[in-house]
Design an enzyme around this catalytic site. Structure first.
Site, PDB file in Angstrom:
ATOM      1  CB  SER A  44      -0.934   0.009   1.217  1.00 45.39           C
ATOM      2  OG  SER A  44      -1.652   1.227   1.294  1.00 45.39           O
ATOM      3  CD  GLN A  45       1.577   4.664   3.274  1.00 44.76           C
ATOM      4  OE1 GLN A  45       2.234   5.480   2.644  1.00 44.76           O
ATOM      5  NE2 GLN A  45       0.397   4.968   3.797  1.00 44.76           N
ATOM      6  CB  SER A  47     -32.401  14.623  13.870  1.00 41.70           C
ATOM      7  OG  SER A  47     -32.091  13.559  14.757  1.00 41.70           O
ATOM      8  CG  HIS A  55       4.517   2.533  12.480  1.00 39.84           C
ATOM      9  ND1 HIS A  55       4.097   3.476  13.410  1.00 39.84           N
ATOM     10  CD2 HIS A  55       4.276   1.324  13.041  1.00 39.84           C
ATOM     11  CE1 HIS A  55       3.611   2.842  14.474  1.00 39.84           C
ATOM     12  NE2 HIS A  55       3.711   1.544  14.273  1.00 39.84           N
ATOM     13  CD  GLU A  70      -2.361   1.305  14.101  1.00 46.60           C
ATOM     14  OE1 GLU A  70      -1.829   1.687  13.042  1.00 46.60           O
ATOM     15  OE2 GLU A  70      -1.835   0.447  14.860  1.00 46.60           O
ATOM     16  CD  GLU A 101     -31.076   2.481  12.303  1.00 44.83           C
ATOM     17  OE1 GLU A 101     -30.453   3.492  12.701  1.00 44.83           O
ATOM     18  OE2 GLU A 101     -31.889   2.518  11.366  1.00 44.83           O
ATOM     19  CG  ASP A 149       0.073   4.710  14.042  1.00 41.77           C
ATOM     20  OD1 ASP A 149      -0.632   5.401  13.285  1.00 41.77           O
ATOM     21  OD2 ASP A 149       0.361   3.522  13.793  1.00 41.77           O
TER      22      ASP A 149
END
Length: 339
Positions: free
Chosen positions: A28-29, A258, A114, A201, A233, A197
């Site tokens: 991913s990175q 609301s 990281h 998580e 819900e 971090d």
């Protein structure tokens, strides 16, 4: 509030001229960093095991970018002036010891996204190199997409070791090259990034949210309500609320819902996430700070001895929950979610 922010105007990318960045990993990175760097004019080599799942993808990108090459990890580490570790946390220690350490010669830079392996001293670099972090605050596909759109994802930079006296300049230049300077770069420390971090998580964005959704779903189903209603819900609508928070904070979310929902928020939220929950959060933070979590994680996940028994069992158990089965069926009705 008190952290200084940097932008492209504060970054001198010329410090990377003639340098080679070795990106270890193409997940991913890894794919986002390496492709963005290459398109910013930086020489990039990607270190992978030949025949690994990502080799073909990286090689395909290399065909259209002369300053981008794919090679074995050892070759990449030898070629790299800056070595960015983007393999999974649990694998970095072994990869570093076997394939990176022999090539960490004087003046090189070891980089991370990281701080886990540096903060918990799994990896202990030599004293005659720089150790930095560039940590985009978003998943890799967003880092890549926003870059191609002329935007960017905010990033942290951290300096653990400044042997050359230019570690911060290097971190800022790297961050700018992956697009972070367009959005903002914030300076932190390896300790602060790692501990906050992990805490986020575990207690909020992954562990906390998943446990909250499961508890709400189970409570409604156990009370006799239809699982489909419980899913809508307690799970489906979570994204709608989080999107509002992401766009404008808690204030925008409360403005958009609301009066009934807002009143319920104030009345009940602190009863569900009250002092007992905060006590558990403080305990989780203590175990992050004192290394207890890191020790458990590495014992369970380490490629040398870790069998991942508990990890894989929990993964199977979570996949078998009723909420997962009901959710899969309902998501099948939502055409906008289909690939």
């Amino acid at each position: 509030m008190g952290i200084k922010k940097y932008y492209d105007v504060d970054c001198n990318m010329s410090i990377l001229d003639g340098k080679t960045v070795a990106v270890i990993g193409f997940g991913s990175q890894g794919h986002a960093h390496s492709e963005n760097l290459a398109e910013s004019g930086i020489n990039v080599v990607v270190g992978l095991r030949e025949g690994s799942a990502h080799w073909a993808k990286a090689a395909a990108f290399a065909e259209t970018h002369a300053n981008f090459k794919v090679m074995e990890v050892d070759e990449a580490a030898k070629a790299g002036d800056i070595i960015m570790m983007l393999a999974p946390d649990e694998l970095q220690g072994e990869i570093y010891a076997e394939h990176i350490a022999p090539y960490m010669t004087e003046g090189k830079t070891l980089a991370f996204a990281h701080g886990f392996n540096i903060h918990y001293k799994v990896i202990q670099p030599p004293a005659n190199c720089d150790v930095i972090m560039i940590a985009p605050k978003g998943p890799g596909h967003v880092v890549r997409r926003t870059y191609t759109e002329g935007q960017g994802v905010p990033s942290l930079i951290c300096i653990e070791q400044d042997y050359t006296g230019k570690a911060k300049e290097t971190a800022l230049a790297y961050a700018s090259a992956i697009g972070a300077g367009r959005a903002g770069i914030l300076e932190s420390t390896f300790k602060e990034e790692t501990e906050t971090d992990l805490f986020g998580e575990q207690t909020v964005i992954c562990g906390g949210v998943c446990a909250l959704i499961n508890a709400g779903f189970d409570t409604l189903v156990e009370a006799g309500y239809a699982p489909e209603m419980a899913y809508f819900e307690t799970c489906h609508e979570m994204k709608l609320i989080v999107d509002l928070i992401n766009e404008g904070g808690l204030g925008k979310m409360r403005y958009s819902i609301s009066n009934t929902a807002e009143f319920g928020d104030y009345e009940t939220g602190i009863k569900v996430i009250g002092e007992e929950s905060k006590k558990a959060m403080r305990q989780a933070l203590t175990e992050i700070q004192d290394g207890t979590f890191a020790s458990k994680f590495l014992t369970e996940m380490s490629p040398k001895g870790g069998r991942r028994t508990h990890f894989l069992a929990r993964r199977r158990m979570e996949a078998d929950r009723l909420i997962e089965k009901v959710g899969k069926e309902l998501r099948g009705m939502m055409s906008w979610l289909k690939r």
